[in-house]
Design a protein around this motif. Structure first.
Motif, PDB file in Angstrom:
ATOM      1  N   MET A   1       0.826  -1.181   0.000  1.00  0.00           N
ATOM      2  CA  MET A   1       0.000   0.000   0.000  1.00  0.00           C
ATOM      3  C   MET A   1       0.873   1.248   0.000  1.00  0.00           C
ATOM      4  SD  MET A   1      -2.657  -1.498   2.757  1.00  0.00           S
ATOM      5  CE  MET A   1      -1.450  -2.670   3.377  1.00  0.00           C
ATOM      6  N   PRO A   2       1.473   1.565  -1.158  1.00  0.00           N
ATOM      7  CA  PRO A   2       2.298   2.772  -1.207  1.00  0.00           C
ATOM      8  C   PRO A   2       1.480   4.021  -0.903  1.00  0.00           C
ATOM      9  CG  PRO A   2       2.683   1.409  -3.137  1.00  0.00           C
ATOM     10  CD  PRO A   2       1.508   0.832  -2.413  1.00  0.00           C
ATOM     11  N   ARG A   3       2.087   4.877  -0.132  1.00  0.00           N
ATOM     12  CA  ARG A   3       1.485   6.159   0.229  1.00  0.00           C
ATOM     13  C   ARG A   3       2.589   7.196   0.126  1.00  0.00           C
ATOM     14  NH1 ARG A   3      -2.510   6.608   5.200  1.00  0.00           N
ATOM     15  NH2 ARG A   3      -3.259   4.852   4.020  1.00  0.00           N
ATOM     16  N   HIS A   4       2.241   8.334  -0.423  1.00  0.00           N
ATOM     17  CA  HIS A   4       3.256   9.375  -0.601  1.00  0.00           C
ATOM     18  C   HIS A   4       2.599  10.733  -0.392  1.00  0.00           C
ATOM     19  CE1 HIS A   4       6.887  11.202  -2.253  1.00  0.00           C
ATOM     20  NE2 HIS A   4       6.073  12.044  -2.865  1.00  0.00           N
ATOM     21  N   SER A   5       3.348  11.654   0.194  1.00  0.00           N
ATOM     22  CA  SER A   5       2.849  13.021   0.311  1.00  0.00           C
ATOM     23  C   SER A   5       3.988  13.993   0.021  1.00  0.00           C
ATOM     24  CB  SER A   5       2.239  13.281   1.683  1.00  0.00           C
ATOM     25  OG  SER A   5       3.221  13.191   2.670  1.00  0.00           O
ATOM     26  N   GLU A   6       3.618  15.109  -0.552  1.00  0.00           N
ATOM     27  CA  GLU A   6       4.542  16.195  -0.881  1.00  0.00           C
ATOM     28  C   GLU A   6       3.936  17.487  -0.367  1.00  0.00           C
ATOM     29  OE1 GLU A   6       7.345  16.563  -3.238  1.00  0.00           O
ATOM     30  OE2 GLU A   6       7.563  14.389  -3.436  1.00  0.00           O
ATOM     31  N   ASN A   7       4.789  18.381   0.055  1.00  0.00           N
ATOM     32  CA  ASN A   7       4.369  19.689   0.522  1.00  0.00           C
ATOM     33  C   ASN A   7       5.414  20.677   0.024  1.00  0.00           C
ATOM     34  OD1 ASN A   7       3.272  21.816   1.913  1.00  0.00           O
ATOM     35  ND2 ASN A   7       3.213  20.760   3.877  1.00  0.00           N
ATOM     36  N   ARG A   8       5.049  21.500  -0.947  1.00  0.00           N
ATOM     37  CA  ARG A   8       6.013  22.415  -1.566  1.00  0.00           C
ATOM     38  C   ARG A   8       5.444  23.825  -1.638  1.00  0.00           C
ATOM     39  NH1 ARG A   8       8.789  19.455  -6.762  1.00  0.00           N
ATOM     40  NH2 ARG A   8       9.062  17.414  -5.799  1.00  0.00           N
ATOM     41  N   VAL A   9       6.344  24.788  -1.573  1.00  0.00           N
ATOM     42  CA  VAL A   9       5.978  26.179  -1.831  1.00  0.00           C
ATOM     43  C   VAL A   9       6.516  26.518  -3.214  1.00  0.00           C
ATOM     44  CG1 VAL A   9       6.269  28.584  -1.119  1.00  0.00           C
ATOM     45  CG2 VAL A   9       5.991  26.790   0.611  1.00  0.00           C
ATOM     46  N   LEU A  10       5.635  27.023  -4.072  1.00  0.00           N
ATOM     47  CA  LEU A  10       5.999  27.353  -5.451  1.00  0.00           C
ATOM     48  C   LEU A  10       5.779  28.845  -5.705  1.00  0.00           C
ATOM     49  CD1 LEU A  10       4.333  24.345  -7.336  1.00  0.00           C
ATOM     50  CD2 LEU A  10       6.694  24.559  -6.537  1.00  0.00           C
ATOM     51  N   PRO A  11       6.558  29.421  -6.621  1.00  0.00           N
ATOM     52  CA  PRO A  11       6.451  30.868  -6.895  1.00  0.00           C
ATOM     53  C   PRO A  11       5.384  31.220  -7.924  1.00  0.00           C
ATOM     54  CG  PRO A  11       8.281  29.964  -8.126  1.00  0.00           C
ATOM     55  CD  PRO A  11       7.703  28.827  -7.307  1.00  0.00           C
ATOM     56  N   TYR A  12       4.267  30.506  -7.901  1.00  0.00           N
ATOM     57  CA  TYR A  12       3.162  30.742  -8.829  1.00  0.00           C
ATOM     58  C   TYR A  12       1.896  30.954  -8.020  1.00  0.00           C
ATOM     59  CZ  TYR A  12       6.752  28.533 -11.571  1.00  0.00           C
ATOM     60  OH  TYR A  12       7.962  28.238 -12.123  1.00  0.00           O
ATOM     61  N   SER A  13       0.896  31.556  -8.633  1.00  0.00           N
ATOM     62  CA  SER A  13      -0.339  31.780  -7.886  1.00  0.00           C
ATOM     63  C   SER A  13      -1.052  30.448  -7.643  1.00  0.00           C
ATOM     64  CB  SER A  13      -1.265  32.735  -8.651  1.00  0.00           C
ATOM     65  OG  SER A  13      -1.893  32.063  -9.735  1.00  0.00           O
ATOM     66  N   ALA A  14      -1.848  30.423  -6.600  1.00  0.00           N
ATOM     67  CA  ALA A  14      -2.628  29.220  -6.289  1.00  0.00           C
ATOM     68  C   ALA A  14      -3.561  28.892  -7.452  1.00  0.00           C
ATOM     69  CB  ALA A  14      -3.414  29.418  -4.994  1.00  0.00           C
ATOM     70  N   GLN A  15      -4.113  29.908  -8.099  1.00  0.00           N
ATOM     71  CA  GLN A  15      -5.015  29.667  -9.226  1.00  0.00           C
ATOM     72  C   GLN A  15      -4.271  29.047 -10.411  1.00  0.00           C
ATOM     73  OE1 GLN A  15      -8.455  30.149  -8.977  1.00  0.00           O
ATOM     74  NE2 GLN A  15      -8.314  28.785 -10.742  1.00  0.00           N
ATOM     75  N   GLN A  16      -3.065  29.514 -10.687  1.00  0.00           N
ATOM     76  CA  GLN A  16      -2.284  28.936 -11.787  1.00  0.00           C
ATOM     77  C   GLN A  16      -2.018  27.447 -11.556  1.00  0.00           C
ATOM     78  OE1 GLN A  16       0.978  31.772 -11.554  1.00  0.00           O
ATOM     79  NE2 GLN A  16       0.472  32.544 -13.618  1.00  0.00           N
ATOM     80  N   ILE A  17      -1.616  27.090 -10.355  1.00  0.00           N
ATOM     81  CA  ILE A  17      -1.310  25.680 -10.073  1.00  0.00           C
ATOM     82  C   ILE A  17      -2.588  24.855 -10.058  1.00  0.00           C
ATOM     83  CG2 ILE A  17      -0.308  24.075  -8.409  1.00  0.00           C
ATOM     84  CD1 ILE A  17       1.736  25.805 -10.010  1.00  0.00           C
ATOM     85  N   TYR A  18      -3.646  25.400  -9.496  1.00  0.00           N
ATOM     86  CA  TYR A  18      -4.928  24.683  -9.519  1.00  0.00           C
ATOM     87  C   TYR A  18      -5.336  24.387 -10.969  1.00  0.00           C
ATOM     88  CZ  TYR A  18      -9.785  23.453  -9.107  1.00  0.00           C
ATOM     89  OH  TYR A  18     -10.975  22.774  -9.213  1.00  0.00           O
TER      90      TYR A  18
END
Length: 151
Positions: free
Chosen positions: A1-18
């Motif tokens: 049961m592989p499980r993975h999580s990532e938490n990153r801060v990116l220099p783009y707007s939340a709307q752009q990444i969404y």
């Protein structure tokens, strides 16, 4: 049961990444091991908020001799900037993932989590050998795509 999580801060707007993550049909253009994508259906989910919708999509994953198609239900929640994915059909016992994108400073914080299990024990063991690296490459591909699109 592989499980993975990532938490990153990116220099783009939340709307752009969404918008980037929500555009499932374009995944084959940049996502590793994604050979094809097809949107089966889309419908509004007004009970989940403004602009919310659910889509059913097929992805074809190809890696060396392994090539599988799987279907998933993708819930797009733009007011929350959240995308939830659940497995419909294909080679998995189950698959669940989500993206949560929040404004932070001049950019955004991106949280991604995935949990799945293959039906085939051999595939499950094989993926376990490189799962974390593969998931880092997948999230990295979204970051690279954002840099290409948004500078």
């Amino acid at each position: 049961m592989p499980r993975h999580s990532e938490n990153r801060v990116l220099p783009y707007s939340a709307q752009q990444i969404y918008d980037l993550v929500a555009d499932v049909a374009r995944y084959p253009e940049f996502l590793p091991w994604t050979a094809a994508a097809r949107i089966r259906s889309r419908r509004a989910l007004p009970e989940r908020g403004a602009g919310a919708e659910v889509m059913e999509a097929d992805l074809v994953i190809s890696f060396k001799v392994f090539r599988e198609k799987f279907g998933s239900r993708v819930v797009l929640l733009p007011a929350e900037r959240r995308i939830e994915t659940d497995y419909l059909d294909g080679p998995f016992r189950y698959l669940h993932s989500f993206w949560q994108i929040e404004p932070e400073g001049q950019g955004c914080r991106v949280r991604f989590e995935v949990d799945f299990e293959f039906r085939n024990v051999i595939l499950q063991k094989a993926i376990g050998l490189f799962f974390d690296e593969a998931m880092r490459r997948v999230v990295g591909a979204f970051e690279t795509r954002a840099r290409q699109l948004y500078g």
